[in-house]
Design an enzyme around this catalytic site. Structure first.
Site, mmCIF file in Angstrom:
data_model
loop_
_atom_site.group_PDB
_atom_site.id
_atom_site.type_symbol
_atom_site.label_atom_id
_atom_site.label_comp_id
_atom_site.label_asym_id
_atom_site.label_seq_id
_atom_site.Cartn_x
_atom_site.Cartn_y
_atom_site.Cartn_z
ATOM 1 N N TYR A 155 0.805 -1.117 -0.009
ATOM 2 C CA TYR A 155 0.001 0.023 -0.047
ATOM 3 C C TYR A 155 0.835 1.074 -0.015
ATOM 4 O O TYR A 155 1.781 1.319 0.953
ATOM 5 C CB TYR A 155 -0.840 -0.161 1.100
ATOM 6 C CG TYR A 155 -1.819 1.218 1.150
ATOM 7 C CD1 TYR A 155 -2.790 1.109 0.452
ATOM 8 C CD2 TYR A 155 -1.370 2.188 2.154
ATOM 9 C CE1 TYR A 155 -3.684 2.273 0.531
ATOM 10 C CE2 TYR A 155 -2.459 3.424 2.040
ATOM 11 C CZ TYR A 155 -3.414 3.582 1.354
ATOM 12 O OH TYR A 155 -4.407 4.615 1.271
ATOM 13 N N ASP A 257 9.028 2.897 0.932
ATOM 14 C CA ASP A 257 7.923 3.722 1.357
ATOM 15 C C ASP A 257 8.339 3.523 2.803
ATOM 16 O O ASP A 257 7.713 2.474 3.506
ATOM 17 C CB ASP A 257 6.564 3.204 0.846
ATOM 18 C CG ASP A 257 5.444 4.004 1.384
ATOM 19 O OD1 ASP A 257 5.449 4.662 2.254
ATOM 20 O OD2 ASP A 257 4.471 4.030 0.810
ATOM 21 N N LYS A 284 3.259 10.664 8.203
ATOM 22 C CA LYS A 284 2.746 10.369 9.373
ATOM 23 C C LYS A 284 3.632 11.100 10.266
ATOM 24 O O LYS A 284 3.298 12.163 10.789
ATOM 25 C CB LYS A 284 3.037 8.791 9.811
ATOM 26 C CG LYS A 284 2.422 7.957 8.544
ATOM 27 C CD LYS A 284 0.843 7.385 8.794
ATOM 28 C CE LYS A 284 0.577 6.417 7.961
ATOM 29 N NZ LYS A 284 -0.928 6.303 7.566
HETATM 30 N N1 PMP Z 1 2.278 4.373 2.200
HETATM 31 C C1 PMP Z 1 2.312 3.843 3.295
HETATM 32 C C2 PMP Z 1 3.303 2.554 3.584
HETATM 33 C C3 PMP Z 1 0.935 4.293 4.071
HETATM 34 O O1 PMP Z 1 1.010 3.543 5.245
HETATM 35 C C4 PMP Z 1 0.255 5.321 3.893
HETATM 36 C C5 PMP Z 1 -0.950 5.788 4.851
HETATM 37 N N2 PMP Z 1 -1.509 4.686 5.594
HETATM 38 C C6 PMP Z 1 0.440 6.011 2.801
HETATM 39 C C7 PMP Z 1 1.555 5.830 2.086
HETATM 40 C C8 PMP Z 1 -0.181 7.285 2.428
HETATM 41 O O2 PMP Z 1 -0.055 8.303 3.208
HETATM 42 P P1 PMP Z 1 -1.471 9.229 3.393
HETATM 43 O O3 PMP Z 1 -2.525 8.334 4.274
HETATM 44 O O4 PMP Z 1 -0.971 10.322 4.124
HETATM 45 O O5 PMP Z 1 -1.862 9.739 2.177
#
Ligand code: PMP
Length: 445
Positions: A155, A257, A284
């Site tokens: 994700y 990521d 985050k």
């Molecule tokens: N990459 C990862 C690994 C995530 O966990 C998330 C959010 N849960 C995102 C990208 C996307 O971040 P955002 O919700 O701030 O758009």
């Protein structure tokens, strides 16, 4: 077919949350689907928060719940941390956003580049989604190539390029050693799909073959070094080493990521395994509870954003990028994160996972616990989980029953039954978590 039912948990939840039920009924008349964020939704309806204090959420019906989700891992210091609140108040009085840079942006960038090995230069965005999308765009601009490889089940936010093979219908996804890209969202065009190559998580041999086969067209390999969606399963070191090796010398950038995994330590996961990517996506915790994202990498790659001598390869704007409210909250948070804090939440995570897993064995139920560092995933299977495919086939009714059981007993975890420890999660909260887990095991055994 499940042998379980969550009907009684649903009734108990509805009875304890009448105001939230009413608010959700209204919400559906004005918000598409009743919300702006799928992760905040669950059946029968989400509870509406009135306020939060440290590790507790208080909803509009007056229910208090221990928060083991921490806004999707972002609140590493818990809610309403006094220093973060003070920094925000002070900034609000001086204005919340300007079309000018502030010193706080330079300070947060200095802190992050000093801590994260791969990040020589950084840029801020307002979400992790944007951070990933821009890292991919940067990789394409830098390499002059168009495809990306991503893991099955990985994700990376909601942009179209990465809305592929996230939650995947396996009947359309090919075999484990030749996984095919499948859209995980409507609106993903065939052209976008054709630009994405899928590799299986933790399968070094297949990843090596697939990446090598496509290397002339691949701009980047994007990987979550701990796969959150399947319960925080950490990539084997050998898998990350393989990715590093196959990208090296091929003009293919390796992108981690670390939107979530930055909370594993000052340098993120990359520092703990010492396998350093070319670019890193951030989010985050770096925003201290405010909307944030970011991405960074080697200076030569990040120069695609440089407008000093000629028009930049990527003209990157954003009204709220690097805004001082976010930067101040981020700084106030990151400056409190001593090694001791990381060590403690990681150790608490390990202790909790161990206790929960042992208890599941003790009651002889087909449940187990995955995770790493401060992250955990409660699994409705006792089969080992290494990748997306091995995480499927769980009893969905039992998963929902578990989620509602925790909610009804004063604990909030994600609607995927994952959670995390924050710096204000204490031994008492952990003990309560174990108690509620035990009562669930007793209920279903
Ligand atoms: N990459 C990862 C690994 C995530 O966990 C998330 C959010 N849960 C995102 C990208 C996307 O971040 P955002 O919700 O701030 O758009």
């Amino acid at each position: 077919m499940s042998t379980y039912s969550y009907a009684s948990e649903t009734v108990a939840y509805e009875q304890a949350n009448p105001r939230s039920a009413a608010r959700f009924a209204e919400a559906q008349q004005v918000l598409a689907g009743g919300n702006s964020r799928l992760t905040a939704y669950f059946k029968p309806f989400p509870f509406y928060v009135e306020r939060a204090e440290a590790c507790e959420l208080i909803d509009i019906d007056g229910n208090r719940r221990l928060d083991f989700y921490n806004n999707a891992t972002s609140l590493i210091l818990g809610h309403a941390n006094p220093q973060v609140a003070a920094a925000l108040m002070a900034q609000a009085e001086k204005g919340t956003a300007y079309a000018n840079p502030t010193e706080s942006e330079v300070a947060l960038a200095t802190l992050l580049t000093g801590q994260i090995p791969s990040v020589q230069r950084v840029r801020f965005t307002n979400s992790g989604t944007e951070g990933v999308a821009l890292a991919i765009q940067a990789a394409r601009a830098y390499t002059g190539k168009s495809k990306i490889a991503k893991t099955e089940g990985g994700y990376h936010g909601t942009s179209d390029t990465v809305s592929i093979s996230v939650a995947t219908d396996l009947s359309r996804a090919g075999t484990a050693d030749a996984p095919q890209p499948v859209p995980s969202s409507g609106g993903v065009t065939a052209r976008t799909l054709a630009d994405v190559v899928i590799i299986p998580f933790n399968d070094s041999e297949t990843a090596r073959r697939v990446i090598t086969e496509h290397r002339d067209e691949l701009a980047a390999v994007v990987v979550e070094p701990v796969m959150a969606g399947i319960g925080y399963v950490q990539a084997d070191t050998a898998f990350l080493e393989t990715l590093r090796e196959v990208c090296d010398g091929q003009n293919v950038l390796l992108i981690y990521d670390e939107v979530q995994t930055l909370r594993m330590g000052p340098g993120g996961l990359q520092a703990t395994v010492d396998i350093i990517p070319d670019m890193t996506c951030l989010g985050k915790i770096i925003g201290g509870g405010m909307a944030v994202g970011g991405f960074g990498g080697r200076a030569d790659i990040m120069s695609v954003f440089d407008a000093r001598e000629h028009a930049p390869l990527i003209p990157h704007g954003g009204t709220f990028n690097g805004n001082p409210m976010t930067m101040q909250a981020g700084l106030a948070t990151m400056r409190q994160l001593s090694q001791e804090v990381y060590d403690r939440i990681n150790e608490y995570g390990t202790t909790l996972r161990h206790q929960l897993d042992e208890m599941a064995r003790h009651y002889d139920v087909p449940l187990s616990v995955t995770g790493t560092a401060s992250f955990f995933g409660l699994q409705c299977t006792d089969q080992p989980i290494r990748d997306y495919r091995s995480a499927q086939g769980q009893d969905r009714v039992l998963q929902q029953k578990l989620f509602l059981h925790f909610l009804n007993n004063g604990i909030y975890i994600s609607n995927k039954n994952t959670g995390n420890i924050s710096a204000v999660t204490g031994r008492e909260e952990m003990a309560r978590f174990v108690e509620v887990w035990e009562s669930f095991l007793v209920k279903i055994r």
